[in-house]
Each structure stands twice: as C-alpha cells, then as structure tokens.
Design a protein around this motif. Structure first.
Motif, mmCIF file in Angstrom:
data_model
loop_
_atom_site.group_PDB
_atom_site.id
_atom_site.type_symbol
_atom_site.label_atom_id
_atom_site.label_comp_id
_atom_site.label_asym_id
_atom_site.label_seq_id
_atom_site.Cartn_x
_atom_site.Cartn_y
_atom_site.Cartn_z
ATOM 1 N N PRO A 184 0.821 -1.218 0.000
ATOM 2 C CA PRO A 184 0.000 0.000 0.000
ATOM 3 C C PRO A 184 0.853 1.264 0.000
ATOM 4 C CG PRO A 184 -0.683 -1.495 1.757
ATOM 5 C CD PRO A 184 0.562 -2.067 1.164
ATOM 6 N N GLY A 185 1.996 1.214 0.681
ATOM 7 C CA GLY A 185 2.857 2.395 0.734
ATOM 8 C C GLY A 185 3.467 2.707 -0.627
ATOM 9 N N ALA A 186 3.709 1.647 -1.406
ATOM 10 C CA ALA A 186 4.324 1.848 -2.717
ATOM 11 C C ALA A 186 3.270 2.126 -3.789
ATOM 12 C CB ALA A 186 5.139 0.610 -3.105
ATOM 13 N N MET A 187 2.005 1.957 -3.426
ATOM 14 C CA MET A 187 0.936 2.040 -4.428
ATOM 15 C C MET A 187 0.918 3.354 -5.219
ATOM 16 S SD MET A 187 -1.035 0.038 -5.837
ATOM 17 C CE MET A 187 -1.142 -1.427 -4.838
ATOM 18 N N PRO A 188 1.106 4.514 -4.582
ATOM 19 C CA PRO A 188 1.084 5.745 -5.385
ATOM 20 C C PRO A 188 2.141 5.722 -6.485
ATOM 21 C CG PRO A 188 0.995 6.284 -3.056
ATOM 22 C CD PRO A 188 1.248 4.808 -3.146
ATOM 23 N N GLY A 189 3.338 5.284 -6.153
ATOM 24 C CA GLY A 189 4.415 5.217 -7.146
ATOM 25 C C GLY A 189 4.125 4.179 -8.211
ATOM 26 N N ILE A 190 3.586 3.034 -7.785
ATOM 27 C CA ILE A 190 3.286 1.973 -8.746
ATOM 28 C C ILE A 190 2.227 2.458 -9.737
ATOM 29 C CG2 ILE A 190 2.252 -0.312 -9.003
ATOM 30 C CD1 ILE A 190 3.566 -1.091 -6.362
ATOM 31 N N LEU A 191 1.212 3.138 -9.231
ATOM 32 C CA LEU A 191 0.141 3.593 -10.122
ATOM 33 C C LEU A 191 0.625 4.664 -11.084
ATOM 34 C CD1 LEU A 191 -2.972 3.636 -7.771
ATOM 35 C CD2 LEU A 191 -2.506 2.108 -9.673
ATOM 36 N N SER A 192 1.500 5.567 -10.631
ATOM 37 C CA SER A 192 1.954 6.565 -11.593
ATOM 38 C C SER A 192 2.889 5.915 -12.604
ATOM 39 C CB SER A 192 2.574 7.780 -10.907
ATOM 40 O OG SER A 192 3.727 7.412 -10.230
ATOM 41 N N GLY A 193 3.599 4.863 -12.199
ATOM 42 C CA GLY A 193 4.379 4.096 -13.164
ATOM 43 C C GLY A 193 3.471 3.392 -14.163
ATOM 44 N N LEU A 194 2.331 2.946 -13.678
ATOM 45 C CA LEU A 194 1.379 2.228 -14.518
ATOM 46 C C LEU A 194 0.867 3.107 -15.657
ATOM 47 C CD1 LEU A 194 0.459 -0.645 -14.118
ATOM 48 C CD2 LEU A 194 -1.653 0.209 -13.135
ATOM 49 N N ARG A 195 0.710 4.393 -15.378
ATOM 50 C CA ARG A 195 0.287 5.328 -16.429
ATOM 51 C C ARG A 195 1.263 5.263 -17.597
ATOM 52 N NH1 ARG A 195 -3.507 9.207 -15.500
ATOM 53 N NH2 ARG A 195 -4.162 9.361 -13.338
ATOM 54 N N ILE A 196 2.545 5.282 -17.269
ATOM 55 C CA ILE A 196 3.569 5.252 -18.321
ATOM 56 C C ILE A 196 3.574 3.888 -19.002
ATOM 57 C CG2 ILE A 196 6.045 5.420 -18.753
ATOM 58 C CD1 ILE A 196 6.107 7.336 -16.290
ATOM 59 N N SER A 197 3.536 2.828 -18.192
ATOM 60 C CA SER A 197 3.604 1.474 -18.760
ATOM 61 C C SER A 197 2.463 1.237 -19.740
ATOM 62 C CB SER A 197 3.510 0.418 -17.665
ATOM 63 O OG SER A 197 4.408 0.693 -16.654
ATOM 64 N N LEU A 198 1.269 1.657 -19.376
ATOM 65 C CA LEU A 198 0.129 1.353 -20.232
ATOM 66 C C LEU A 198 0.136 2.214 -21.496
ATOM 67 C CD1 LEU A 198 -2.706 0.588 -17.694
ATOM 68 C CD2 LEU A 198 -1.175 -0.951 -18.894
ATOM 69 N N ALA A 199 0.664 3.435 -21.388
ATOM 70 C CA ALA A 199 0.816 4.237 -22.610
ATOM 71 C C ALA A 199 1.798 3.549 -23.548
ATOM 72 C CB ALA A 199 1.301 5.640 -22.267
ATOM 73 N N ILE A 200 2.862 2.994 -22.975
ATOM 74 C CA ILE A 200 3.830 2.251 -23.783
ATOM 75 C C ILE A 200 3.164 1.024 -24.403
ATOM 76 C CG2 ILE A 200 5.926 0.845 -23.641
ATOM 77 C CD1 ILE A 200 7.003 2.907 -21.656
ATOM 78 N N ALA A 201 2.285 0.383 -23.633
ATOM 79 C CA ALA A 201 1.591 -0.803 -24.155
ATOM 80 C C ALA A 201 0.787 -0.440 -25.398
ATOM 81 C CB ALA A 201 0.677 -1.396 -23.086
ATOM 82 N N ILE A 202 0.135 0.715 -25.374
ATOM 83 C CA ILE A 202 -0.666 1.121 -26.532
ATOM 84 C C ILE A 202 0.248 1.422 -27.719
ATOM 85 C CG2 ILE A 202 -2.251 2.861 -27.429
ATOM 86 C CD1 ILE A 202 -3.434 3.060 -24.646
ATOM 87 N N ILE A 203 1.380 2.077 -27.442
ATOM 88 C CA ILE A 203 2.333 2.356 -28.518
ATOM 89 C C ILE A 203 2.806 1.038 -29.141
ATOM 90 C CG2 ILE A 203 4.643 3.253 -29.040
ATOM 91 C CD1 ILE A 203 4.149 5.331 -26.811
ATOM 92 N N LEU A 204 3.090 0.068 -28.260
ATOM 93 C CA LEU A 204 3.633 -1.202 -28.750
ATOM 94 C C LEU A 204 2.593 -2.053 -29.459
ATOM 95 C CD1 LEU A 204 6.048 -2.268 -25.905
ATOM 96 C CD2 LEU A 204 6.620 -1.564 -28.216
ATOM 97 N N LEU A 205 1.323 -1.733 -29.214
ATOM 98 C CA LEU A 205 0.267 -2.507 -29.868
ATOM 99 C C LEU A 205 0.440 -2.441 -31.386
ATOM 100 C CD1 LEU A 205 -2.377 -4.065 -29.521
ATOM 101 C CD2 LEU A 205 -3.578 -1.903 -29.733
ATOM 102 N N VAL A 206 0.714 -1.249 -31.905
ATOM 103 C CA VAL A 206 0.897 -1.087 -33.349
ATOM 104 C C VAL A 206 2.100 -1.915 -33.800
ATOM 105 C CG1 VAL A 206 1.304 0.543 -35.207
ATOM 106 C CG2 VAL A 206 -0.113 1.204 -33.268
#
Lengths: 263, 334, 255
Positions: A184-206
């Motif tokens: 839970p303490g790391a959750m804020p950092g993990i979630l903001s990392g997730l924003r970047i990761s998922l944007a990368i996932a969409i880029i990589l989809l193509v």
C-alpha cells in the motif's frame, strides 16, 4: 513618520489550474480549421483528410461490424500483454526493493533492457513465441515490464522505513509487512508508473501487430498507411487516442479509489 | 478532362518528334530517381553508368530505399522525381489523390523466362504443400494488405479454388525469417531470392507465378502527376534513357545476345549486392535477371486487372479509373 | 517480567555511541532515559526492543510476559508510525490480525481500547484527519491493545505542541494509574521525565554512559503541572546535563 505606502502584491502566477472547457475548445477549433481547410481546398487531399470523411469512415467501420473485429483482438492483446508485464514487473520490482542480492543482480539487467527498443526484438519474439498471439503478448508484456519494475522498486524504496520498523516491532510476519505496509505504501508510485507502462503498451500494440496480424487496430493503421488511405489512418489513430484517454481515466479512477487516504 | 485530352494530343505530337531527333535540351536538368538495390532496377543504373541520362540532358542522382512503398510517398512529397516499383494499393491511392502517375512498364512476367516463384515452407511442404493446388487453408505471407504479394496470392488461390489466410509481415526480411522457421506456409518472390532460399534448402519452390498471371506487369515506371503533365521534356528524356538502359540489360543478361554479360554484371554489382564479393554477387545478379520491358512499354491489360482486383478487395476506392492511374502518352501500350 | 541490560556497548563504524550500560528495568514502573542529543537514547531503546543488535553486551528477559500478552516489547514512536491508508480502527486492527484475532473478538478488543484512550468517536477517521495529539493517542492505543509487558516509548511527545503534551501526559498517568504498565520512556524533556518517571537514567554525551540514576518517590497520580516537589529533581537533572548538553551541541556532526 512618512505616509505609509501600500506593499505591492508579488505572489501571483506559478499555480496553473486546469480549466475544464478549454481542452474541448482547442480540440474543436483544430478540427474546424482542418474541415474548413480541406473543404475549401486550401489544405490538399494529400496533406490531411476531411474530418467529416474520417467520421464517415468511422461510422462505416462501426456499421460494418469491423470495428469490433479489429478492437477485440487488440484489446485482448493489450489486456493479456499488459497484465503479464505489469504483474511480473510489480513482483520483480518489490523483490528488488526488498532483497539486496536480487537488487544487485537485477538492477543493472533492468537498466540494460530498458533502453532497448522492444520493436527491434519482434522478429526474435516471433521465433520464440510463434507468429500468432504469443509474440504479440510477449512484446507488450516486455515493453510494460521494465518501466513497471523501475517505478515499483523506486516506490518501494520510498516507503516510510519507520512504518516497516513499526510492523516489525509489533511482530508482524514478513508477508504481512509486505502486503499491509510495503505494497500500500508503494501504491502511489506503482500507479503513476502504470500510467507510463500502459501508454507504452498502446504504442507497442501497433508494433506488435506489424507481424502476422490480420485484424487489430495496429494492423488497421498499418494497412491504411500502406494504402495511403488517410481517412482510415486517422480513424485508427483516433481510436488509439481514445484508448489512451480511456486507460488514463481508468487509472485515475483506480487512484481515486485506492489512494483516497491521500487527498 | 477536356484540357487533359488537348494537352495529350499535343504531347503525342511531341513524342513523334522525339523519335526522329534527340531534343535540344540546353541546360542539364537535375532529377532524383528513387531505386531499390535490386537487379530489377538495373535499367536506371545502366542509363546512368553508360551516360544515357547525360545524353538526354538529365543530371541524375539516385536515392535508395529499403521498400517500394516509401518511394511512392516520396514521389508524392516531391522528394524524388521518378521511380520504379510494383503497383500497390498505396500507389493507386496516391494516384487518386492526384499525386502520381504511372507512365511506363518495367518488369514483366514472361513465359520461358525465369520469373517469380511460389514458395512453401519446409514444414508445410512436408505436410503436403508440394504444389499450389494444395494451398487451401494455408497461410500466405504478404508485406502489407494491397501489396503485390497479396495480389499474387489472391490470383493464385482464385485459380486453384483455394482460400488463403494472409499474414502481413511488413518487410521481405521478416517474411523470409517467418518462412524459414515455418511460421507461415507460402509466399511468392522474385527468382533470385527464391532460388537462393530454395538452393540452400531453407524453403521449397512449388510453382511459377507466370503460370497463374501471364504477362503480369510486375513493376511500373512512375512519377509525380506534375512531372507527367508539365515536365514533358524531362519525362520523355527519362523514359528514353531508361529504355536504352533496359535494352542493354536485356541484351546482356536476359536474351544473352551481347556477349557473356560480365560487363553488365560488373556494372550492376556497383549498386546491387555491393557488399558481397563479385563471384557470389554475380550468381545472384544473373539469377535475378528478368526482362525489363522494351521501350518501357506498359501492359495496360495487366494493370487494369490489378486495379480491378484492388477495387474488388475494397483496398482502394471503387471510383478510380485507369485514366486516373495511367498517363499512357509516353510509351507504347499493350 | 523484568528486563536486564548487561554491559551494552554500541558503535557505528568508527563512532562509539554508547559504552558499557548495565540497567535493571523493573516491572510496573516507568523508567525515563534522558541525555543530551546524540547520546544514544533512541539507539538504546531500539536495542532493548530487538530492532538493533548491540556491538557488545546482552539484553535479557527475566520471567515470563503476563497472560494474554501478544507482543511483549512494544514501541510508541515519536512520529506515530500510523499507516495513512488505514483508519484508526484499521491501524489498531493491524497488530491484532497477525495474532489470529478476528471477527467479533477483534472488534470488542478494539472497542475496549478505543474507549480506554477516549478515541471511540474517531474509529472511522483516517490519520490525516487527526491532530498530532490524536495520532499519538491512536499509537498508544495500538501499543496497549497487544497487552505489552514493556512499552518502549521513543520521545512520544516531542512532535507535539506544549499544551497537547500536557494533556497526553495526564492521559498517560491516568492509564498507568488504572493498570500499571512497565515502560521505558526516552525523552530530552526534563519536565516530562520528572512527571512520568519513577526512575530517571541520565546518560552522558557520546559515547553514552550512565551518569546517575535518579529516583522520584512521589506517586504519579499526585504529581501535577508545575509541582514544586518536582522542581528539585528537575534542577538536579539539569545540573547533571548542562555541561554535557553544551559540549554535545558544539560537536560537529559526522554522518
């Protein structure tokens, strides 16, 4: 005593706020300019498609049922790939955050993998995981894995150590400390990392759909590009943008729910 | 349309004059020609090396590409003036947008001359794909939907009554990798690549494209619509020099009427397989030599068939006519 | 249960933090440790609770912890150490969950400790909604709920303003008077030490050694704010510490 002079105010600015409707106005204005420009011929058909034609193409795509035929495999690839990459990434990130040997062993490795353009490895993934869904999942998983790892172990490093000591001082088990304090303490950092990761996932989809995909938003865009069909190209790109907005909104909602203790 | 016809009549008159005498082009005109480092692009290389471009007053600079598709876009963006490539959906779309025109023919399939081959992966071959008749239900590699590979696959499967699953793999290199590792079942490709792969046992050759698509106009000469309409002299000059280069190339390596062709191979080697030693390159260059149309003549029947196929597949707009795509005022047509 | 420290010495690399400390911590009494900053008070507390390993010496338990004790050595931290994502209730629940206490039993234990610490109305509040004093009350409630044999309190009132500090001292005294508990209370505030301590251990500056142990006999419940009886011991403590504090203050910090 001379007459008091008023102290002039100098504390303004440097506090941007987001005004809701401005974003929509910018969007609409840009589209309006494109529409007028293409209608009058001031923008040539080679430069930009008519926004109204793009909308028309989208409607046709929807009515023909092809939209879902393209969206379903893409969403599946995104979901499976990102889920794999993110869950392995968080696990590895937590392990790096907790254990000296794993940290020393894996941090340089992750640093070495991070800058590799994952697209370059696509042919290799095709050999390893097959030309069908396996290589696509692998590419997206691999692309989301590294930013997730980095964000996660950074977030674990930033968990307040006194909270962990507190957990130990109350005799909490290792697993309880990880589950109830570290994660839970790391959750804020993990979630903001997730924003970047998922944007990368969409880029990589193509990129993932470059090899051997008949259907998929990425395949649709690539096909439109090779046919120089600008209307379809823009429809595809707009779908990716919407997907990005959707993912971002979903993470926003998750943040508001999971991190409601913060605000 | 009427202005077009009028101009065309004038242009035809000009073309007649050209046959009689080399036009007096005073200053050398600088043009850029797009090319792939393939044997099939040799006509341009020969025209430059043997001074045919200089003879017609053109100062040619080559710009090399990795794939045909970007060349069409580069013509549209005016980064290059002339190029040779297969007719693809993208090319047709760009013609529809008024950006480019096909003005001549280059590579043709011809019975009796080694042409494009149909390939099967080793696994598929072992499982019974020993002739194109067994293609039903198999996967067929294409670079992109609407590419020449897609067209060939479609024509061959139609002739055999087969249904294929097309796998877009973007690049020829990726297709070769996928075929070697049996990730896809079948493909068609120019002879020198086919023979190279087949000879090494990496894939199996199971047929000839020419048997299914006779007189297939594989590649065409194209330029921007602006050049075709308004740069008459330069365009005619390009076609003339290109044709001269093609004639030399055919005589040396296709018809073999001009000695053993070693000089020609040496010339081509400067551009194609330049990173390989000569002996190895020579084999590939000779194996890859297909006829380049005499006088850059264009097989309109084949182009029309291709255009109709693009339309029927929904890859291009159904309203596109042959006139939109072609400017037949420069070369002989069949 | 008593705690016995024998010849504890500790050093961080080249820096000697404390030297040869031997001490008895008797049960049901509050033992205060005072000393200038950097004398190793907090380190000593961590050593007593097993959060840090001393370079030499031993900490021993004599006797068994009392019946129903879940966590014999329990800390109260200066900065409260509450989980910000858990409510008051949740923070207390945290330390029970691992001992297999669940459901109705857990709820009744939590309700009881919240009542004892006058926090019943705040059960559902998140830490960010609470004042510093309330947060420390929650931390104390969390410590009490595990029935500790010894409470290890690390400057628990230092982060609070002086009024809140007085209120909490009264609360601690009330709690102790109701059910006497054993506590080691580290502070740099001499007024706190004389209000709460049955025994006050004075440490020298680094390396920390025991200078003196001061006993105050007046019962906790009879000590008040500005108590004249406490003035003499407080002055005595200050006399012991003044020079040490001045010297410690002038030292360069080696980090």
């Amino acid at each position: 005593m001379s007459e008091p002079r008023p102290v002039s105010f100098r504390g303004g600015g440097f506090a941007p706020k987001s005004v809701r409707w401005i974003g929509a106005v910018v969007f609409i204005a840009l589209i309006a300019v494109a529409e007028i420009g293409t209608q009058t011929g001031w923008i040539s058909a080679l430069t930009l498609p008519k926004p109204s034609d793009v909308l028309d193409t989208f409607v046709q795509l929807y009515q023909s049922g092809l939209l879902w035929k393209h969206l379903t495999p893409s969403l599946t690839r995104l979901l499976v790939g990102a889920l794999l990459g993110v869950s392995v990434g968080i696990s590895v990130g937590v392990l790096i955050g907790l254990f000296s040997y794993i940290r020393s062993g894996l941090v340089p490795l992750v640093a070495a993998i991070f800058p590799i353009p994952k697209i370059a490895l696509l042919p290799l993934f095709v050999i390893w995981f097959g030309i069908d869904e396996g290589s696509k999942y692998a590419l997206i998983a691999f692309g989301t894995f590294t930013p997730t790892v980095v964000a996660t172990y950074g977030a674990v490093d930033n968990v307040d150590r006194t909270l962990i000591r507190m957990g130990q001082s109350f005799g909490l088990s290792w697993w309880s400390i990880v589950r109830k304090i570290v994660l839970p303490g790391a959750m804020p950092g993990i979630l903001s990392g997730l924003r970047i990761s998922l944007a990368i996932a969409i880029i990589l989809l193509v990129a993932a759909e470059m090899l051997g995909a008949e259907y998929g938003i990425g395949a649709y865009i690539l096909e439109a590009g090779s046919l120089y069909d600008l209307e379809r190209l823009f429809v595809g790109v707009a779908i990716l943008s919407l997907l990005g907005i959707g993912v971002s909104a979903a993470i926003g909602a998750i943040e508001r729910y999971l991190l409601r203790w913060r605000n | 349309m009427t202005t077009f016809t009028r101009r065309r009549t004038l242009q035809l008159a000009g073309a007649g004059a050209l046959a009689l005498a080399t036009p007096a082009i005073a200053a050398k005109r600088k043009i850029t020609v797009g090319a792939l480092r393939f044997t099939s692009h040799s006509a341009s290389f020969v025209a430059l090396e043997r001074g045919y471009f200089a003879d017609v007053g053109l100062d040619v600079e080559f710009k090399f590409f990795q794939a045909a598709q970007p060349m069409a876009v580069a013509i549209a963006s005016k980064d290059i003036d002339y190029a040779v490539t297969a007719i693809s959906g993208g090319l047709v779309s760009l013609a529809q947008k008024g950006a480019i025109k096909v003005i001549g023919g280059a590579l043709s399939e011809e019975k009796g001359i080694d042409g494009q081959k149909i390939l099967a992966s080793n696994d598929a071959h072992a499982a019974g794909l020993t002739s194109p008749a067994a293609l039903d239900g198999k996967t067929w590699a294409v670079t992109q939907a609407g590419s020449s590979f897609h067209y060939m696959g479609s024509k061959i499967s139609a002739a055999e009554g087969a249904t294929l699953k097309y796998k877009p793999l973007q690049k020829v290199g990726a297709i070769i990798g996928a075929l070697k590792s049996s990730q896809v079942d079948a493909w068609s490709i120019v002879p020198h690549i086919a023979k190279g792969l087949g000879g090494a046992g990496a894939v199996q050759i199971i047929g000839d494209v020419a048997d299914y698509i006779p007189n297939y106009q594989v590649t065409t000469v194209f330029t921007s619509a602006d050049n075709a309409a308004n740069e008459r002299a330069a365009t005619e000059g390009f076609v003339k020099a290109f044709s001269a280069g093609a004639a030399d190339f055919n005589a040396a390596l296709v018809d073999k009427t001009a000695g053993d062709g070693t000089d020609m191979v040496k010339l081509v080697h400067k551009y194609v397989y330049a990173d390989r030693e000569f002996a190895k390159a020579e084999k590939s260059i000779r194996a890859g030599s297909m006829r380049i149309n005499q006088g850059a003549a264009l097989n309109v029947t084949s182009v029309e068939d291709q255009l109709n196929w693009f339309k029927s597949e929904g890859l291009v707009d159904g309203d596109i006519t042959l006139d939109t795509l072609l400017d037949t005022s420069y070369v002989e047509t069949a | 249960m008593d705690i016995h420290l024998s010849n504890i010495s500790h050093r961080y690399d080249a820096t000697e933090v404390m030297r040869d400390i031997s001490l008895e911590i008797p049960s049901s009494r509050i033992l205060c440790i005072v000393g200038p900053s950097g004398c190793g008070k907090s380190t000593l507390l961590r050593i007593i609770g097993g959060l840090e390993r001393p370079s030499a010496g031993e900490v021993g338990q004599i006797g068994d912890p009392p019946e129903g004790c879940l966590n014999p050595l329990t800390y109260v931290f200066q900065d409260f150490a509450l989980l910000p994502w858990r409510t008051v209730e949740g923070n207390i629940s945290l330390v029970l969950e691992d001992h297999g206490i669940d459901g109705a039993k857990k709820q009744s234990i939590i309700a009881d400790v919240l009542a004892r610490t006058k926090l019943s109305d705040f059960a559902k509040a998140l830490p960010k909604q609470l004042s510093g004093g309330m947060k420390q009350r929650v931390a104390i409630a969390r410590a009490l709920v595990v029935n500790p044999a010894v409470m290890l309190m690390d400057e628990p009132l230092s982060a609070l303003d002086s009024q809140t500090r007085e209120l909490l001292m009264d609360d601690l005294i009330a709690l102790w008077t109701r059910t006497p508990f054993t506590a080691v209370y580290v502070t740099h505030n001499l007024a706190e030490a004389v209000r709460l301590g049955h025994q006050i251990v004075v440490l020298s500056r680094r390396p920390g050694e025991i200078r003196e142990i001061v006993e105050i006999d007046k019962p906790l419940s009879e000590r008040t704010f500005g108590d004249p009886d406490l003035e003499a011991p407080q002055r005595h403590l200050w006399d012991l510490m003044r020079e040490e504090a001045r010297a410690a203050d002038a030292e360069l910090i080696h980090v």
